[in-house]
Design a protein around this motif. Structure first.
Motif, PDB file in Angstrom:
ATOM      1  N   ALA A  93       5.916 -12.801   5.826  1.00 12.79           N
ATOM      2  CA  ALA A  93       5.090 -13.096   4.650  1.00 12.79           C
ATOM      3  C   ALA A  93       5.074 -11.879   3.736  1.00 12.79           C
ATOM      4  N   SER A  94       5.219 -12.119   2.453  1.00 15.37           N
ATOM      5  CA  SER A  94       5.338 -11.017   1.493  1.00 15.37           C
ATOM      6  C   SER A  94       4.043 -10.225   1.392  1.00 15.37           C
ATOM      7  N   GLY A  95       2.907 -10.838   1.493  1.00 17.06           N
ATOM      8  CA  GLY A  95       1.640 -10.109   1.409  1.00 17.06           C
ATOM      9  C   GLY A  95       1.477  -9.152   2.575  1.00 17.06           C
ATOM     10  N   ARG A  96       1.854  -9.584   3.711  1.00 21.51           N
ATOM     11  CA  ARG A  96       1.750  -8.748   4.908  1.00 21.51           C
ATOM     12  C   ARG A  96       2.685  -7.546   4.773  1.00 21.51           C
ATOM     13  N   ILE A  97       3.902  -7.805   4.324  1.00 24.38           N
ATOM     14  CA  ILE A  97       4.893  -6.725   4.162  1.00 24.38           C
ATOM     15  C   ILE A  97       4.409  -5.717   3.114  1.00 24.38           C
ATOM     16  N   LEU A  98       3.852  -6.199   2.008  1.00 27.79           N
ATOM     17  CA  LEU A  98       3.329  -5.290   0.981  1.00 27.79           C
ATOM     18  C   LEU A  98       2.187  -4.443   1.534  1.00 27.79           C
ATOM     19  N   GLY A  99       1.341  -5.077   2.333  1.00 25.30           N
ATOM     20  CA  GLY A  99       0.217  -4.345   2.914  1.00 25.30           C
ATOM     21  C   GLY A  99       0.696  -3.269   3.877  1.00 25.30           C
ATOM     22  N   LEU A 100       1.662  -3.592   4.717  1.00 26.51           N
ATOM     23  CA  LEU A 100       2.187  -2.600   5.653  1.00 26.51           C
ATOM     24  C   LEU A 100       2.913  -1.473   4.919  1.00 26.51           C
ATOM     25  N   ALA A 101       3.659  -1.817   3.892  1.00 27.73           N
ATOM     26  CA  ALA A 101       4.421  -0.803   3.159  1.00 27.73           C
ATOM     27  C   ALA A 101       3.487   0.153   2.419  1.00 27.73           C
TER      28      ALA A 101
END
Length: 119
Positions: A93-101
């Motif tokens: 999921a893009s939101g999760r990836i943005l949050g982790l990054a």
């Protein structure tokens, strides 16, 4: 009248009839081996057919059991694949990836205002 005229004609002496010679009868060819051999062949053929029927009656349930086991494995693999696809979708999921990054690595999304993609 003469004696010859008055004499009756005596029948000729009869000979005992000889039996006509009978032709020796040809011996009938009795082929018991052929009949026995034919019977043995039929018995062997019927026995082979019965053995085939028994073999099929044993093989069919075995194949059905293997088929049921294979279908169970296939259903389990499909369920596992569906679960893995769900996990992949959740982790991608893009939101999760943005949050982790941004949280772990301190990265920020690029601002498209200053990128010139033309040549």
């Amino acid at each position: 009248m003469s004696r010859a005229a008055t004499a009756r004609a005596l029948p000729a002496p009869t000979r005992p009839r000889a039996r006509p010679k009978t032709k020796p009868r040809a011996k009938q060819k009795v082929e018991p081996r052929r009949r026995v051999a034919g019977g043995v062949v039929w018995i062997g053929l019927v026995a082979a057919l019965l053995a085939g029927v028994v073999a099929l009656n044993v093989a069919v349930p075995r194949l059905n059991i293997r088929l049921d086991q294979t279908q169970g494995e296939r259903n389990q693999l499909r369920a596992d694949n569906a679960q893995l696809n769900t996990e992949i979708a959740a982790k991608a999921a893009s939101g999760r990836i943005l949050g982790l990054a941004s949280g772990r690595l301190g990265l920020r999304p690029a601002n498209p205002d200053y990128l010139d993609l033309r040549k």
